[in-house]
Design a protein around this motif. Structure first.
Motif, PDB file in Angstrom:
ATOM      1  N   MET B   1      -1.671  -9.522   5.829  1.00 35.39           N
ATOM      2  CA  MET B   1      -1.154  -9.190   5.111  1.00 35.39           C
ATOM      3  C   MET B   1      -0.124  -8.207   4.098  1.00 35.39           C
ATOM      4  SD  MET B   1      -3.207  -5.039   5.240  1.00 35.39           S
ATOM      5  CE  MET B   1      -3.834  -6.325   6.666  1.00 35.39           C
ATOM      6  N   GLY B   2      -0.448  -8.192   2.983  1.00 33.08           N
ATOM      7  CA  GLY B   2      -0.183  -8.069   1.748  1.00 33.08           C
ATOM      8  C   GLY B   2       1.387  -6.534   1.866  1.00 33.08           C
ATOM      9  N   LYS B   3       1.889  -6.259   1.264  1.00 35.50           N
ATOM     10  CA  LYS B   3       1.444  -4.763   0.858  1.00 35.50           C
ATOM     11  C   LYS B   3       0.898  -3.606   0.896  1.00 35.50           C
ATOM     12  CE  LYS B   3       6.177  -5.481  -1.399  1.00 35.50           C
ATOM     13  NZ  LYS B   3       7.029  -5.251  -3.240  1.00 35.50           N
ATOM     14  N   LEU B   4       0.792  -2.893   1.473  1.00 36.07           N
ATOM     15  CA  LEU B   4      -0.120  -1.817   1.745  1.00 36.07           C
ATOM     16  C   LEU B   4       0.519  -0.703   0.797  1.00 36.07           C
ATOM     17  CD1 LEU B   4      -0.426  -0.983   5.438  1.00 36.07           C
ATOM     18  CD2 LEU B   4      -1.601  -2.606   3.611  1.00 36.07           C
ATOM     19  N   ILE B   5      -0.799   0.121  -0.315  1.00 44.47           N
ATOM     20  CA  ILE B   5      -0.275   0.678  -1.693  1.00 44.47           C
ATOM     21  C   ILE B   5      -0.668   2.044  -1.019  1.00 44.47           C
ATOM     22  CG2 ILE B   5      -1.846   1.381  -3.304  1.00 44.47           C
ATOM     23  CD1 ILE B   5      -3.034  -1.405  -4.140  1.00 44.47           C
ATOM     24  N   VAL B   6       0.342   3.032  -1.015  1.00 45.12           N
ATOM     25  CA  VAL B   6       0.079   4.554  -0.869  1.00 45.12           C
ATOM     26  C   VAL B   6      -0.392   5.254  -1.576  1.00 45.12           C
ATOM     27  CG1 VAL B   6       0.756   6.466   0.414  1.00 45.12           C
ATOM     28  CG2 VAL B   6       1.435   3.710   1.405  1.00 45.12           C
ATOM     29  N   SER B   7      -1.201   6.224  -1.749  1.00 45.54           N
ATOM     30  CA  SER B   7      -0.807   7.263  -2.853  1.00 45.54           C
ATOM     31  C   SER B   7      -1.942   7.999  -2.151  1.00 45.54           C
ATOM     32  CB  SER B   7      -1.927   6.545  -3.843  1.00 45.54           C
ATOM     33  OG  SER B   7      -3.028   6.151  -3.505  1.00 45.54           O
ATOM     34  N   SER B   8      -2.164  10.055  -2.658  1.00 53.00           N
ATOM     35  CA  SER B   8      -2.686  10.779  -2.806  1.00 53.00           C
ATOM     36  C   SER B   8      -4.176  10.963  -2.635  1.00 53.00           C
ATOM     37  CB  SER B   8      -2.713  11.652  -3.013  1.00 53.00           C
ATOM     38  OG  SER B   8      -3.049  12.606  -3.008  1.00 53.00           O
ATOM     39  N   HIS B  11      -9.906   7.856  -2.263  1.00 50.24           N
ATOM     40  CA  HIS B  11      -9.084   6.580  -2.830  1.00 50.24           C
ATOM     41  C   HIS B  11     -10.903   5.658  -3.213  1.00 50.24           C
ATOM     42  CE1 HIS B  11      -5.442   7.575   0.025  1.00 50.24           C
ATOM     43  NE2 HIS B  11      -7.064   8.519   1.000  1.00 50.24           N
ATOM     44  N   ILE B  12     -11.572   6.828  -3.799  1.00 52.40           N
ATOM     45  CA  ILE B  12     -12.510   5.796  -4.169  1.00 52.40           C
ATOM     46  C   ILE B  12     -12.585   6.945  -5.685  1.00 52.40           C
ATOM     47  CG2 ILE B  12     -13.360   4.702  -2.346  1.00 52.40           C
ATOM     48  CD1 ILE B  12     -15.450   7.214  -1.945  1.00 52.40           C
TER      49      ILE B  12
END
Lengths: 437, 305
Positions: B1-8, B11-12
């Motif tokens: 598993m690569g890097k995880l994206i974190v944002s508010s 998500h769609i």
């Protein structure tokens, strides 16, 4: 058919990934990290020491105040340590680490006959079992079922709407545990002395509607209400407006209009606590997303790591990805797969590539789409502009604190503007300013 | 598993975007552009090229100078350039078009803060400025299929030359004098229908605008249908008064805006010195938009007065 009239959006629901797959018990994890903050109320206080043997269902932390809830071991084994671990909501929080002995021995409450119990005793049982709202907010259920005397509750609403895309655990529960849900609802109804119980389901769950309708027809004071498909109809206050036409006053609670809303999963937990003597140490959740190999509905022990559950579903096809706890509209993106399931975790969604929406401080086009879809009558674009320019007084005047963070505005925003993040910023600033006077 | 994206959250998101809106508007304007080229001659192609490219270049230049992200690919500058050419007389000197296009983007749009921050509709403001700067060139109207000058239908009415009035059908298909892109009512309505179908515009502004114009015209003893078909009303109501940046946010506010435009248009046509109703009505209501947004807010959930 009923429909919430103000705003709302229709995101594609992706429920077909899991809605036909029966709930499966997830395999037993080798260790669990059970957070002392299961979110909602004051955190619990540990009552075990490293080295203590516990069984599945043993109370390991007790409530610390009126709005708090005890926590129970979710596997049998040995308490290894109590220290800060990843927490899906708080980022990092004290948690009890238990390593499994693989025997899965259970320790339930003594079986009691619910019929002979007074509301107080039922409430105590629910509180002791650590039941909290399983729709996501995880507010202690016993507190919700103890409204002040001067505010009698006429109606109980069972929330089976599940309007967030991807999530199907409530849907599966209604199909697989209809009688238990109704029994749980009857217990709640008795505690509240409520005359009516409305079960609300969106019409995209035809099979659940049919089945529950059959079961409910035999019960006095139970009504099934079919809702059109629209997000965010499942939000508590929106649901009350849709079903009963009552508007919870600004800043008030559902009990102000004589209503209590419970998620169907929550009343099932009430049933299990009261009838089976089972503390809340596991919950049903959906593990899904386009890059998950075998999306499923899993019955999961609290404290299980997300990585264990993703493996349970065959892993992911490709990365990099976004891992979301909860639904894609309101859920929280996770920075690690080491985070454990808490009681409020209703799903894990793994998204990749084009599905991931990234927004930024893009200029507002003033197109007004956010205004059209806002379910609480705000001007999200204006609040976001006030927040962007640091004018938090204006943001508050524009009603930032009334925002329910449903995300409908940002979903529809043509500029891909980070509206929710800006409004969340405004809310936290406003609250800080209110606190500091 | 690569890097995880974190944002508010959320998500769609929907497929809605600024460029989808702008390119839809460009597509919707095409029938009217083609009608204009057919009626007033292919030479007008030069003005389209000048108007659009000056708009795009000015936008890029301004954004570069102001250290903003260059966003000419979103299509909004193209829309402004195109709309400007459409509200100018056919066969206008190309350098006047260029000056107008520069003014619309540099002064009216970018100096006010860029996309979404301008108070006034850039194309219409530029038109108003050109009209006072170049009054002679700006009021020289061409006769359809002909390079002779002729009065526009509204000017005909103004001068009481009623026997020279065009037939409704001519007005409808665009065989009348007027600005390059405003005369082909049929083509404009086709484009507007496309925008309705794609939910880029809603009925609130155009219908309240046209409704009020029809009603007031009838009260003043004018032919309501003629009032709607003549001049730039159709172009203005569907493509200018619906400009998101300069119109109210709420549906209530938009109806108020449309009604205001309608009243001002008829008032100018009835009592004004020259037939400029649509352009000034929209600009005047643009100025009122911040006030409308301030006073006509949606009802907040759970709040009772």
């Amino acid at each position: 058919m009923l429909k919430y009239r103000f705003g709302g959006v229709h995101p594609p629901d992706y429920k077909e990934l899991t809605n036909a797959i029966p709930i499966k018990d997830a395999s037993l994890p080798s260790e669990v990290n059970i957070s002392l903050s299961q979110h909602g109320g004051t955190p619990a206080r540990s009552i075990v020491e490293p080295g203590d043997k516990v069984k599945c269902g043993t109370k390991i932390a007790e409530s610390t105040g009126p709005v708090s809830s005890p926590v129970h071991a979710s596997i049998s084994g040995t308490v290894k340590e109590i220290k800060d671990y990843f927490h899906p909501v708080c980022g990092s929080f004290a948690a009890i680490n238990i390593s499994s002995d693989g025997r899965d021995e259970k320790e339930f409450f003594n079986n009691v006959s619910a019929d002979n119990l007074f509301p107080e005793e039922l409430r105590a049982l629910i509180r002791e079992a650590g039941v909290v709202g399983l729709g996501g907010a995880a507010f202690p259920t016993a507190v919700k079922l103890d409204p002040p005397k001067e505010k009698p509750i006429g109606s109980l609403i069972l929330n089976g709407v599940e309007c967030e895309p991807y999530l199907t655990s409530d849907h599966r529960l209604m199909l697989e545990k209809p009688e238990e849900i109704i029994s749980g609802a009857k217990i709640v109804k008795k505690i509240l002395n409520a005359a009516n119980c409305y079960l609300a389901i969106e019409k995209n769950k035809t099979d659940a509607i049919e089945l529950m309708r059959k079961k409910i027809d035999k019960e006095d004071g139970f009504y099934l209400k079919e809702l059109a498909v629209k997000y965010p109809q499942g939000a508590e206050k929106q649901l009350i407006k849709t079903l009963l036409g009552r508007e919870v006053p600004n800043g008030g609670l559902p009990l102000d209009v004589g209503v209590v809303v419970n998620n169907v999963g929550t009343v099932l937990a009430v049933y299990e606590a009261v009838i089976e003597g089972k503390p809340l140490y596991e919950r049903v959740m959906t593990v899904t997303g386009s890059i998950v190999k075998n999306p499923q509905n899993l019955r999961v022990r609290i404290g299980t790591k997300f990585s264990h559950l993703v493996r349970e579903c065959g892993g992911v096809n490709r990365g990099p990805a976004k891992i979301i706890m909860g639904g894609p509209m309101m859920g929280l993106a996770q920075y690690s797969l080491d985070v454990p399931v808490v009681k409020g975790t209703c799903g894990i969604i793994a998204l990749a590539g084009k599905e991931i929406s990234l927004s930024g401080l893009n200029p507002c086009l003033r197109c007004g789409r956010c205004v059209d879809v806002c379910p609480v009558g705000l001007l999200p674009g204006q609040i976001s502009l006030a927040a962007e320019y640091g004018n938090f007084d204006l943001a508050r005047q524009e009603g930032a604190l009334d925002c329910i963070e449903c995300g409908a505005c940002e979903y529809i925003c043509a500029s891909q503007r980070g509206l929710v993040q800006l409004i969340k910023l405004a809310k936290s600033q406003c609250k800080r300013e209110l606190k500091n006077g | 598993m690569g890097k995880l994206i974190v944002s508010s959250s959320p998500h769609i998101r929907s497929k809605e975007s600024v460029s989808r809106i702008m390119w839809s508007v460009i597509a919707a304007l095409m029938p009217a552009v083609l009608t204009g080229l057919y009626v007033f001659g292919l030479v007008n192609l030069k003005n389209i090229v000048v108007g659009v490219s000056v708009a795009v270049l000015t936008e890029a230049l301004c954004q570069r100078m102001m250290h903003r992200k260059i966003t000419v690919d979103d299509g909004s500058a193209i829309v402004t350039g195109l709309l400007l050419v459409m509200v100018l007389p056919p066969g206008l000197n190309w350098w006047i078009v260029a000056a107008g296009s520069f003014f619309a983007i540099a002064i009216v749009k970018q100096l006010f803060g860029g996309l979404g921050h301008n108070i006034f509709n850039p194309a219409l403001t530029a038109r108003a400025v050109l009209l006072v700067s170049f009054p002679i060139q700006m009021t020289r109207w061409l006769k359809p299929f002909d390079s002779l000058t002729a009065a526009t239908p509204l000017a005909v009415v103004k001068d009481n030359l009623s026997d020279k009035l065009p037939m409704f059908w001519d007005l409808f298909i665009g065989k009348t004098g007027g600005s390059f892109g405003e005369t082909g009512v049929l083509a404009l309505l086709a484009g507007a229908a496309f925008l309705f179908l794609r939910k880029i515009i809603s009925w609130h502004i155009p219908f309240s605008y046209l409704g009020v114009v029809a009603l007031l015209s009838w009260i003043f003893g004018r032919d309501p249908l003629f009032s709607i078909l003549a001049g730039g009303l159709i172009l203005g109501a569907f493509f200018m008064a619906t400009d998101p940046a300069t119109t109210p946010l709420t549906k209530k506010g938009q109806i108020f805006f449309g009604v205001g435009c309608g009243i001002i248009t008829v008032a100018i046509r009835q009592w004004g010195g020259y037939p400029e109703g649509v352009c000034y009505s929209i600009l005047l209501m643009n100025a009122l938009t911040p006030l409308i947004d301030r006073y006509l807010k949606p009802r907040r959930f759970g709040v009772t007065k």
